[in-house]
Design a protein around this motif. Structure first.
Motif, PDB file in Angstrom:
ATOM      1  N   LEU A  25      -8.400  -6.852  73.998  1.00 46.65           N
ATOM      2  CA  LEU A  25      -8.707  -6.160  72.821  1.00 46.65           C
ATOM      3  C   LEU A  25      -8.557  -6.909  71.490  1.00 46.65           C
ATOM      4  O   LEU A  25      -7.442  -7.340  71.241  1.00 46.65           O
ATOM      5  CB  LEU A  25      -8.136  -4.829  72.885  1.00 46.65           C
ATOM      6  CG  LEU A  25      -7.959  -3.899  74.255  1.00 46.65           C
ATOM      7  CD1 LEU A  25      -7.155  -2.607  74.013  1.00 46.65           C
ATOM      8  CD2 LEU A  25      -9.541  -3.418  74.279  1.00 46.65           C
ATOM      9  N   LYS A  26      -9.600  -7.026  70.700  1.00 50.53           N
ATOM     10  CA  LYS A  26      -9.447  -7.614  69.567  1.00 50.53           C
ATOM     11  C   LYS A  26      -9.067  -6.497  68.635  1.00 50.53           C
ATOM     12  O   LYS A  26      -9.737  -5.598  68.270  1.00 50.53           O
ATOM     13  CB  LYS A  26     -10.890  -8.219  69.083  1.00 50.53           C
ATOM     14  CG  LYS A  26     -10.661  -9.229  67.804  1.00 50.53           C
ATOM     15  CD  LYS A  26     -12.034  -9.830  67.645  1.00 50.53           C
ATOM     16  CE  LYS A  26     -12.052 -10.478  66.431  1.00 50.53           C
ATOM     17  NZ  LYS A  26     -13.143 -11.250  65.989  1.00 50.53           N
ATOM     18  N   VAL A  27      -7.679  -6.694  68.058  1.00 46.01           N
ATOM     19  CA  VAL A  27      -6.923  -5.515  67.390  1.00 46.01           C
ATOM     20  C   VAL A  27      -6.893  -5.913  65.698  1.00 46.01           C
ATOM     21  O   VAL A  27      -6.164  -5.152  64.986  1.00 46.01           O
ATOM     22  CB  VAL A  27      -5.897  -4.960  67.936  1.00 46.01           C
ATOM     23  CG1 VAL A  27      -6.347  -4.423  69.104  1.00 46.01           C
ATOM     24  CG2 VAL A  27      -4.908  -6.014  68.054  1.00 46.01           C
ATOM     25  N   GLU A  28      -7.163  -7.339  65.491  1.00 50.55           N
ATOM     26  CA  GLU A  28      -6.894  -7.663  63.977  1.00 50.55           C
ATOM     27  C   GLU A  28      -7.454  -7.022  62.935  1.00 50.55           C
ATOM     28  O   GLU A  28      -6.689  -6.924  61.899  1.00 50.55           O
ATOM     29  CB  GLU A  28      -7.356  -9.158  64.064  1.00 50.55           C
ATOM     30  CG  GLU A  28      -8.938  -9.389  63.820  1.00 50.55           C
ATOM     31  CD  GLU A  28      -9.456 -10.761  63.698  1.00 50.55           C
ATOM     32  OE1 GLU A  28      -8.434 -11.702  63.350  1.00 50.55           O
ATOM     33  OE2 GLU A  28     -10.376 -11.127  64.276  1.00 50.55           O
ATOM     34  N   ASP A  29      -8.340  -6.251  63.089  1.00 51.89           N
ATOM     35  CA  ASP A  29      -8.957  -5.358  62.073  1.00 51.89           C
ATOM     36  C   ASP A  29      -8.106  -3.953  61.986  1.00 51.89           C
ATOM     37  O   ASP A  29      -8.309  -3.266  61.122  1.00 51.89           O
ATOM     38  CB  ASP A  29     -10.323  -5.278  62.130  1.00 51.89           C
ATOM     39  CG  ASP A  29     -11.135  -6.382  61.707  1.00 51.89           C
ATOM     40  OD1 ASP A  29     -10.557  -7.516  61.209  1.00 51.89           O
ATOM     41  OD2 ASP A  29     -12.377  -6.560  62.400  1.00 51.89           O
ATOM     42  N   LEU A  30      -7.334  -3.790  62.892  1.00 49.20           N
ATOM     43  CA  LEU A  30      -6.765  -2.497  63.124  1.00 49.20           C
ATOM     44  C   LEU A  30      -5.177  -2.269  62.830  1.00 49.20           C
ATOM     45  O   LEU A  30      -4.838  -1.289  62.733  1.00 49.20           O
ATOM     46  CB  LEU A  30      -7.035  -1.980  64.720  1.00 49.20           C
ATOM     47  CG  LEU A  30      -8.432  -1.740  64.971  1.00 49.20           C
ATOM     48  CD1 LEU A  30      -8.770  -1.441  66.351  1.00 49.20           C
ATOM     49  CD2 LEU A  30      -9.264  -0.653  64.162  1.00 49.20           C
ATOM     50  N   THR A  31      -4.747  -3.578  63.016  1.00 48.77           N
ATOM     51  CA  THR A  31      -3.329  -3.703  62.814  1.00 48.77           C
ATOM     52  C   THR A  31      -2.781  -5.017  62.562  1.00 48.77           C
ATOM     53  O   THR A  31      -3.379  -5.834  62.490  1.00 48.77           O
ATOM     54  CB  THR A  31      -2.507  -3.266  64.351  1.00 48.77           C
ATOM     55  OG1 THR A  31      -1.141  -3.411  64.079  1.00 48.77           O
ATOM     56  CG2 THR A  31      -3.026  -4.171  65.340  1.00 48.77           C
ATOM     57  N   ILE A  32      -1.588  -5.166  61.853  1.00 50.14           N
ATOM     58  CA  ILE A  32      -0.923  -6.338  61.488  1.00 50.14           C
ATOM     59  C   ILE A  32      -0.114  -6.983  62.728  1.00 50.14           C
ATOM     60  O   ILE A  32       0.464  -7.850  62.474  1.00 50.14           O
ATOM     61  CB  ILE A  32      -0.028  -6.206  60.218  1.00 50.14           C
ATOM     62  CG1 ILE A  32       0.902  -5.048  60.272  1.00 50.14           C
ATOM     63  CG2 ILE A  32      -0.968  -5.905  59.247  1.00 50.14           C
ATOM     64  CD1 ILE A  32       1.938  -5.319  59.205  1.00 50.14           C
ATOM     65  N   VAL A  33       0.288  -6.186  63.798  1.00 48.77           N
ATOM     66  CA  VAL A  33       1.009  -6.537  64.921  1.00 48.77           C
ATOM     67  C   VAL A  33       0.448  -8.044  65.504  1.00 48.77           C
ATOM     68  O   VAL A  33       1.182  -8.698  65.868  1.00 48.77           O
ATOM     69  CB  VAL A  33       1.003  -5.416  65.880  1.00 48.77           C
ATOM     70  CG1 VAL A  33       1.638  -5.827  66.979  1.00 48.77           C
ATOM     71  CG2 VAL A  33       1.910  -4.205  65.039  1.00 48.77           C
ATOM     72  N   ALA A  34      -0.885  -7.789  65.737  1.00 51.11           N
ATOM     73  CA  ALA A  34      -1.413  -8.968  66.467  1.00 51.11           C
ATOM     74  C   ALA A  34      -3.081  -9.046  66.379  1.00 51.11           C
ATOM     75  O   ALA A  34      -3.701  -8.033  65.619  1.00 51.11           O
ATOM     76  CB  ALA A  34      -1.376  -8.777  67.979  1.00 51.11           C
ATOM     77  N   ASP A  35      -3.643 -10.240  66.466  1.00 49.34           N
ATOM     78  CA  ASP A  35      -4.976 -10.157  66.618  1.00 49.34           C
ATOM     79  C   ASP A  35      -5.582  -9.906  67.870  1.00 49.34           C
ATOM     80  O   ASP A  35      -6.650  -9.309  67.831  1.00 49.34           O
ATOM     81  CB  ASP A  35      -5.443 -11.707  66.497  1.00 49.34           C
ATOM     82  CG  ASP A  35      -5.076 -12.078  64.720  1.00 49.34           C
ATOM     83  OD1 ASP A  35      -4.907 -11.564  64.070  1.00 49.34           O
ATOM     84  OD2 ASP A  35      -5.289 -13.666  64.749  1.00 49.34           O
TER      85      ASP A  35
END
Length: 118
Positions: A25-35
């Motif tokens: 899952l690419k999460v970089e636009d949803l959280t600062i936790v991870a890309d």
């Protein structure tokens, strides 16, 4: 190494060690936790530890160590924190219970087959 390159390496290792249901899952636009979140599972606690051990071992050989490892002693849900890449290795029952992929359903799902290095 970029977070994308690290993700490719982890997915390849998990695939080679026969992890089940690998998702990225690419999460970089949803959280600062991870890309990226990498999620994998297996039906066996020993295999959970084996997957985690292999990821750690192979990446350490290339000079990359996790910042943190959580849950190893229980082997139900182990998290390897590589900064911009979070690796979640689940026992299948635990994965079904927490359904992390559903919690992050707004994330872009990356095609795992395109990441596996041959």
């Amino acid at each position: 190494m970029t977070s994308y390159e690290l993700t490719k390496q982890v997915v390849t290792i998990l695939d080679q060690k026969k992890a089940d249901n690998i998702e990225v899952l690419k999460v970089e636009d949803l959280t600062i936790v991870a890309d990226y979140f990498i999620i994998a599972s297996t039906n066996n606690s020993t295999h959970v530890k084996s997957l985690v051990d292999e990821v750690e071992y192979q990446l350490k050989q290339k000079g990359t160590a996790p910042l943190r490892v959580e849950g190893y002693q229980y082997a139900n849900w182990v998290i390897l924190d590589y900064g911009d890449v979070m690796v979640h290795v689940f026992h299948e029952e635990t994965r079904n219970y927490y359904h992390l992929d559903r919690l992050w359903s707004d994330a872009q799902n990356i095609d795992v087959n395109s990441l596996i290095e041959g």
